[in-house]
Motif scaffolding. Structure first.
Motif, mmCIF file in Angstrom:
data_model
loop_
_atom_site.group_PDB
_atom_site.id
_atom_site.type_symbol
_atom_site.label_atom_id
_atom_site.label_comp_id
_atom_site.label_asym_id
_atom_site.label_seq_id
_atom_site.Cartn_x
_atom_site.Cartn_y
_atom_site.Cartn_z
ATOM 1 N N SER A 82 33.057 -19.444 13.877
ATOM 2 C CA SER A 82 33.014 -18.333 12.927
ATOM 3 C C SER A 82 34.225 -18.393 12.016
ATOM 4 N N ARG A 88 28.841 -13.025 1.004
ATOM 5 C CA ARG A 88 28.480 -13.883 2.128
ATOM 6 C C ARG A 88 27.990 -13.049 3.312
ATOM 7 N N GLU A 103 24.310 -13.354 4.930
ATOM 8 C CA GLU A 103 24.146 -13.733 6.340
ATOM 9 C C GLU A 103 23.401 -12.658 7.118
ATOM 10 N N PHE A 134 19.759 -12.785 6.082
ATOM 11 C CA PHE A 134 19.069 -13.904 6.715
ATOM 12 C C PHE A 134 18.654 -13.519 8.132
ATOM 13 N N TYR A 135 19.590 -12.979 8.892
ATOM 14 C CA TYR A 135 19.267 -12.541 10.254
ATOM 15 C C TYR A 135 18.172 -11.476 10.233
ATOM 16 N N ILE A 137 20.877 -18.689 16.349
ATOM 17 C CA ILE A 137 21.270 -18.836 14.936
ATOM 18 C C ILE A 137 22.777 -18.958 14.800
ATOM 19 N N CYS A 169 24.504 -20.713 16.757
ATOM 20 C CA CYS A 169 24.762 -22.135 17.062
ATOM 21 C C CYS A 169 24.526 -23.028 15.847
ATOM 22 N N PHE A 170 23.612 -22.608 14.968
ATOM 23 C CA PHE A 170 23.199 -23.484 13.875
ATOM 24 C C PHE A 170 23.835 -23.148 12.535
ATOM 25 N N HIS A 171 24.564 -22.048 12.475
ATOM 26 C CA HIS A 171 25.241 -21.703 11.221
ATOM 27 C C HIS A 171 26.580 -21.047 11.549
ATOM 28 N N LYS A 172 27.578 -21.379 10.757
ATOM 29 C CA LYS A 172 28.910 -20.803 10.952
ATOM 30 C C LYS A 172 28.982 -19.469 10.213
ATOM 31 N N PHE A 173 28.727 -18.381 10.924
ATOM 32 C CA PHE A 173 28.741 -17.051 10.342
ATOM 33 C C PHE A 173 30.173 -16.524 10.196
ATOM 34 N N SER A 232 30.019 -10.599 9.942
ATOM 35 C CA SER A 232 28.555 -10.702 9.985
ATOM 36 C C SER A 232 28.060 -10.686 11.428
#
Length: 241
Positions: free
Chosen positions: A94, A103, A107, A110-111, A168, A170-174, A178
């Motif tokens: 993160s 941002r 984010e 998206f969630y 999610i 794990c797959f994107h640096k939030f 966020s």
């Protein structure tokens, strides 16, 4: 203690701490909500009860919801442990610097929209036999839901929905903010839509600008009639399908 045994003790302590914090935090928020609905703002909310002909709380119902909730939140605590582990090995990362509002908005959006779709289709799946009988029926024992019903699931179902957020991350640096908003919103939304009280004004579903967002009455109807209103955050998928 030898190093390996000390490590085992610390690991068990860490797991128990995470599970306990998850149970205490989420039950705590539910009980704060109940305090507001039933004591502090009772005159206001009494007029906004959804299923007025049925008692919202009975000893049998509360006991059942506490047992199911305890097991489901314990499973959620294990998801928190897995998230901490993934963070420790660098799979979950993160950003903590600054306050990038755009941002954070993107984010969270998206969630919000992806989880809403995930929840809808998983929820529809859980209404198919034998999955309904094996897993989801536990949640529908709360025909007249209250704030405690927010966590009254079969633990398998709790893991199914909770694992999405861990995934999610794990797959994107939030951004850290966020992540906090996502976690808090999921809990708060579940408590409110299961509260048994309508929070929104009577005109909510009359206007395009507001009718897409799911209200407690909308979800309460799902518990009462079962085969309708499957959405988690919005009414979009229910309207489309």
């Amino acid at each position: 203690l030898p190093g390996s045994k000390m490590d085992q003790v610390l690991t068990v302590y860490f797991i128990l701490t995470q599970v306990s914090q998850t149970i205490a935090t989420q039950f705590g928020l539910a009980f704060v909500a109940i305090l507001i609905f039933e004591v502090l703002a009772r005159p206001y909310f009494r007029k906004r009860r959804i299923q007025k002909s049925k008692p919202l709380y009975t000893v049998k119902k509360v006991r059942m919801e506490l047992i199911h909730g305890f097991l489901t939140l314990a499973a959620g605590g294990m998801l928190a442990v897995s998230a901490k582990y993934f963070a420790s090995i660098g799979v979950i990362q993160s950003d903590k610097g600054g306050l990038p509002l755009l941002r954070i908005f993107l984010e969270f959006s998206f969630y919000f929209w992806t989880f809403d779709a995930y929840f809808y289709w998983c929820h529809r799946l859980l209404h198919i036999e034998p999955l309904y009988r094996w897993i989801h029926a536990a949640h529908h024992k709360s025909r007249n839901p209250d704030a405690l019903a927010a966590f009254s699931f079969n633990p398998i179902e709790g893991i199914m929905f909770g694992a999405y957020t861990t995934g999610i991350f794990c797959f994107h640096k939030f951004h850290f903010i966020s992540m906090v908003l996502i976690g808090f919103y999921g809990i708060l939304n579940s408590i409110l839509i299961h509260s048994g009280y309508e929070m929104f004004p009577t005109w909510w579903y009359k206007y395009a600008a507001t009718k897409w967002y799911l209200s407690p009455h909308f979800h309460d109807s799902h518990h009462l009639y079962v085969q309708c209103n499957y959405g988690g955050f919005t009414t979009v998928w229910d309207r489309l399908m």
